[in-house]
Design a protein around this motif. Structure first.
Motif, PDB file in Angstrom:
ATOM      1  N   TYR A  95       0.808  -1.222   0.000  1.00 27.40           N
ATOM      2  CA  TYR A  95       0.000   0.000   0.000  1.00 27.40           C
ATOM      3  C   TYR A  95       0.841   1.271   0.000  1.00 27.40           C
ATOM      4  O   TYR A  95       0.335   2.357  -0.262  1.00 27.40           O
ATOM      5  CB  TYR A  95      -0.975   0.009   1.187  1.00 27.40           C
ATOM      6  N   GLU A  96       2.119   1.153   0.292  1.00 28.91           N
ATOM      7  CA  GLU A  96       2.998   2.331   0.229  1.00 28.91           C
ATOM      8  C   GLU A  96       3.649   2.458  -1.145  1.00 28.91           C
ATOM      9  O   GLU A  96       4.386   3.404  -1.403  1.00 28.91           O
ATOM     10  CB  GLU A  96       4.081   2.238   1.313  1.00 28.91           C
ATOM     11  N   THR A  97       3.414   1.473  -1.999  1.00 26.60           N
ATOM     12  CA  THR A  97       4.147   1.377  -3.255  1.00 26.60           C
ATOM     13  C   THR A  97       3.245   1.447  -4.481  1.00 26.60           C
ATOM     14  O   THR A  97       3.659   1.910  -5.534  1.00 26.60           O
ATOM     15  CB  THR A  97       4.889   0.006  -3.275  1.00 26.60           C
ATOM     16  N   VAL A  98       2.015   0.957  -4.295  1.00 27.37           N
ATOM     17  CA  VAL A  98       1.106   0.818  -5.437  1.00 27.37           C
ATOM     18  C   VAL A  98      -0.225   1.499  -5.119  1.00 27.37           C
ATOM     19  O   VAL A  98      -0.709   1.422  -3.984  1.00 27.37           O
ATOM     20  CB  VAL A  98       0.830  -0.689  -5.720  1.00 27.37           C
ATOM     21  N   ASN A  99      -0.792   2.170  -6.105  1.00 28.53           N
ATOM     22  CA  ASN A  99      -2.176   2.656  -5.971  1.00 28.53           C
ATOM     23  C   ASN A  99      -3.091   1.455  -6.154  1.00 28.53           C
ATOM     24  O   ASN A  99      -3.577   1.178  -7.263  1.00 28.53           O
ATOM     25  CB  ASN A  99      -2.471   3.723  -7.032  1.00 28.53           C
ATOM     26  N   VAL A 100      -3.300   0.738  -5.065  1.00 30.54           N
ATOM     27  CA  VAL A 100      -3.957  -0.569  -5.135  1.00 30.54           C
ATOM     28  C   VAL A 100      -5.374  -0.467  -5.707  1.00 30.54           C
ATOM     29  O   VAL A 100      -5.745  -1.249  -6.591  1.00 30.54           O
ATOM     30  CB  VAL A 100      -3.966  -1.236  -3.736  1.00 30.54           C
ATOM     31  N   ASP A 101      -6.129   0.514  -5.226  1.00 30.91           N
ATOM     32  CA  ASP A 101      -7.514   0.639  -5.709  1.00 30.91           C
ATOM     33  C   ASP A 101      -7.541   0.903  -7.215  1.00 30.91           C
ATOM     34  O   ASP A 101      -8.332   0.306  -7.946  1.00 30.91           O
ATOM     35  CB  ASP A 101      -8.251   1.771  -4.973  1.00 30.91           C
ATOM     36  N   TYR A 102      -6.663   1.787  -7.639  1.00 36.53           N
ATOM     37  CA  TYR A 102      -6.611   2.126  -9.072  1.00 36.53           C
ATOM     38  C   TYR A 102      -6.227   0.896  -9.897  1.00 36.53           C
ATOM     39  O   TYR A 102      -6.786   0.632 -10.962  1.00 36.53           O
ATOM     40  CB  TYR A 102      -5.616   3.268  -9.298  1.00 36.53           C
ATOM     41  N   ALA A 103      -5.267   0.141  -9.372  1.00 38.01           N
ATOM     42  CA  ALA A 103      -4.823  -1.069 -10.083  1.00 38.01           C
ATOM     43  C   ALA A 103      -5.986  -2.061 -10.211  1.00 38.01           C
ATOM     44  O   ALA A 103      -6.221  -2.616 -11.283  1.00 38.01           O
ATOM     45  CB  ALA A 103      -3.640  -1.703  -9.355  1.00 38.01           C
ATOM     46  N   TYR A 104      -6.724  -2.259  -9.098  1.00 38.91           N
ATOM     47  CA  TYR A 104      -7.846  -3.203  -9.139  1.00 38.91           C
ATOM     48  C   TYR A 104      -8.927  -2.752 -10.116  1.00 38.91           C
ATOM     49  O   TYR A 104      -9.433  -3.541 -10.900  1.00 38.91           O
ATOM     50  CB  TYR A 104      -8.428  -3.392  -7.740  1.00 38.91           C
ATOM     51  N   LYS A 105      -9.233  -1.441 -10.036  1.00 40.77           N
ATOM     52  CA  LYS A 105     -10.290  -0.911 -10.921  1.00 40.77           C
ATOM     53  C   LYS A 105      -9.914  -1.094 -12.390  1.00 40.77           C
ATOM     54  O   LYS A 105     -10.772  -1.213 -13.246  1.00 40.77           O
ATOM     55  CB  LYS A 105     -10.526   0.570 -10.621  1.00 40.77           C
ATOM     56  N   ASN A 106      -8.634  -1.090 -12.660  1.00 39.13           N
ATOM     57  CA  ASN A 106      -8.180  -1.193 -14.048  1.00 39.13           C
ATOM     58  C   ASN A 106      -7.680  -2.590 -14.408  1.00 39.13           C
ATOM     59  O   ASN A 106      -7.063  -2.781 -15.458  1.00 39.13           O
ATOM     60  CB  ASN A 106      -7.095  -0.148 -14.306  1.00 39.13           C
ATOM     61  N   GLY A 107      -7.940  -3.547 -13.515  1.00 32.73           N
ATOM     62  CA  GLY A 107      -7.618  -4.943 -13.831  1.00 32.73           C
ATOM     63  C   GLY A 107      -6.138  -5.239 -13.939  1.00 32.73           C
ATOM     64  O   GLY A 107      -5.736  -6.100 -14.728  1.00 32.73           O
ATOM     65  N   VAL A 108      -5.343  -4.508 -13.149  1.00 31.20           N
ATOM     66  CA  VAL A 108      -3.889  -4.732 -13.194  1.00 31.20           C
ATOM     67  C   VAL A 108      -3.486  -5.556 -11.970  1.00 31.20           C
ATOM     68  O   VAL A 108      -3.546  -5.062 -10.838  1.00 31.20           O
ATOM     69  CB  VAL A 108      -3.113  -3.388 -13.208  1.00 31.20           C
ATOM     70  N   PRO A 109      -3.089  -6.805 -12.164  1.00 29.18           N
ATOM     71  CA  PRO A 109      -2.709  -7.641 -11.017  1.00 29.18           C
ATOM     72  C   PRO A 109      -1.436  -7.128 -10.330  1.00 29.18           C
ATOM     73  O   PRO A 109      -0.592  -6.500 -10.974  1.00 29.18           O
ATOM     74  CB  PRO A 109      -2.445  -9.019 -11.638  1.00 29.18           C
ATOM     75  N   ILE A 110      -1.337  -7.435  -9.042  1.00 32.75           N
ATOM     76  CA  ILE A 110      -0.158  -7.053  -8.251  1.00 32.75           C
ATOM     77  C   ILE A 110       0.446  -8.324  -7.670  1.00 32.75           C
ATOM     78  O   ILE A 110      -0.251  -9.086  -6.984  1.00 32.75           O
ATOM     79  CB  ILE A 110      -0.550  -6.103  -7.100  1.00 32.75           C
ATOM     80  N   VAL A 111       1.706  -8.546  -7.953  1.00 31.88           N
ATOM     81  CA  VAL A 111       2.364  -9.770  -7.493  1.00 31.88           C
ATOM     82  C   VAL A 111       3.695  -9.425  -6.826  1.00 31.88           C
ATOM     83  O   VAL A 111       4.454  -8.598  -7.339  1.00 31.88           O
ATOM     84  CB  VAL A 111       2.591 -10.737  -8.686  1.00 31.88           C
ATOM     85  N   ARG A 112       3.941 -10.056  -5.682  1.00 33.53           N
ATOM     86  CA  ARG A 112       5.218  -9.842  -4.983  1.00 33.53           C
ATOM     87  C   ARG A 112       6.291 -10.757  -5.566  1.00 33.53           C
ATOM     88  O   ARG A 112       6.038 -11.940  -5.817  1.00 33.53           O
ATOM     89  CB  ARG A 112       5.031 -10.130  -3.480  1.00 33.53           C
TER      90      ARG A 112
END
Lengths: 251, 92
Positions: free
Chosen positions: A55-72
């Motif tokens: 949450y300090e690195t990625v605009n998580v909500d924006y990523a989800y709304k735009n269908g962009v997966p987040i992977v560590r």
């Protein structure tokens, strides 16, 4: 001249990270050829460094709304937006002794592959420690490494035509980080091959340049290959890990 | 429960943030995050696990650092940067 395997593919972020880990794991315990992977994230995705707080690195909500997966990732370093239409990720999975035991030296040696790839387009790049390659003062490639006892995995980017506005929207880049590179915005700090050349560079051309660049950097022959059954099996099992919130959102 | 945190962009290096939760001066939670590198990751995890449940004193923290300074190689930050940040947190 040594022979390495070349694996070129595209896949989801979860699969790509699983496959990197699978090959690293198997190369550590078996006598296998070193590997260069060149791959596309399809669909576009964000990877974050092992030690980063999502949450300090990625605009998580924006990523989800735009269908962009987040992977560590299992490697350290910073967050990356992997644009399926503008970025190629490379992975070097090699015996540490074939590259360099010193970590900084190994980054420098592997990044030589990127520097030679840039020469293919008439661009002069520079390795900027810890892990960046810059062109005309701007970052065009970043890398991240992890190590087992005998084997290293270094993956990194080459932004040939990344949509920089998406980086700005998806990633949170601290102002002091930009300022430390004398940059005010992401556009001052990051660039693409297409932007620097003023013409659109194709994916095929970027892949060709990377292949030749790494062959030159390591004086090797890259032989295009397929995954073996063990690699496929282990990667398939590891996809689950990279699909779980417990891993990707652990911090 | 007391929460302490400090972040820093290392000059010429990476960003790092230390977060601690203390209960009666015992470290209950510790997180060191950022875009740095630490090798091997397993030892870094052991380092964090060892910091958990110790008393938050200079002596105890230094003992843990000493145990791990040869086991972990950092890149983008130095172990002395982390030590210095812990010492700053002692003053809070």
């Amino acid at each position: 001249m040594g022979r390495w395997r070349l694996l070129v593919s595209e896949g989801t972020a979860q699969y790509n990270m699983a496959l990197d880990e699978a090959i690293l794991t198997l190369n550590e315990v078996k006598e296998k050829l070193n590997v260069l992977r060149l791959y596309i994230f399809k669909p576009s995705a964000i990877t974050i460094g092992y030690f980063q707080k999502v949450y300090e690195t990625v605009n998580v909500d924006y990523a989800y709304k735009n269908g962009v997966p987040i992977v560590r990732r299992i490697t350290g370093g910073g967050a990356v937006f992997h644009d399926e239409n503008g970025e190629i990720t490379y992975s070097v999975i090699a015996k540490i002794g074939d590259i360099a035991f010193d970590i900084q030296e190994s980054y420098r040696k592997i990044c030589n592959g990127i520097l030679f790839a840039l020469n293919h387009f008439g661009l002069e790049g520079k390795f900027e420690p810890v892990n960046d390659v810059i062109v005309n003062g701007k970052k065009v490639s970043g890398s991240a490494q992890t190590r087992k006892v005998k084997t290293l995995l270094q993956h990194g980017t080459l932004m040939y035509n990344t949509d920089l506005s998406k980086i700005e929207q998806l990633l949170i880049v601290p102002k002091d980080k930009l300022a430390s590179h004398s940059a005010k915005t992401i556009y001052d700090r990051v660039t693409t091959l297409s932007r620097e050349k003023g013409v659109a560079i194709s994916r095929e051309n970027a892949i060709k340049a990377l292949k030749e660049g790494f062959e030159k950097a390591f004086s090797i022959n890259l032989v295009e290959d397929d995954l073996d059954e063990e690699e496929k099996d282990l990667a398939e099992r590891l996809v689950k890990k990279y699909s779980q919130r417990e891993w990707n959102f652990r911090w | 429960m007391r929460h302490l945190e400090m972040s820093k962009k290392i000059v010429g290096g990476k960003y790092v943030k230390i977060e601690l939760d203390l209960d009666n001066d015992i470290i209950k939670k510790v997180l060191i995050s950022g875009d740095f590198f630490a090798y091997p990751i397993e030892e870094f995890e052991n380092f964090l696990n060892t910091l958990r449940e110790i008393k938050f004193t200079v002596k105890e923290v230094e003992t843990v650092f000493k145990e791990y300074e040869e086991k972990i190689v950092f890149s983008g930050i130095g172990i002395n940067d982390l030590k210095e940040m812990f010492f700053q947190l002692f003053k809070e």
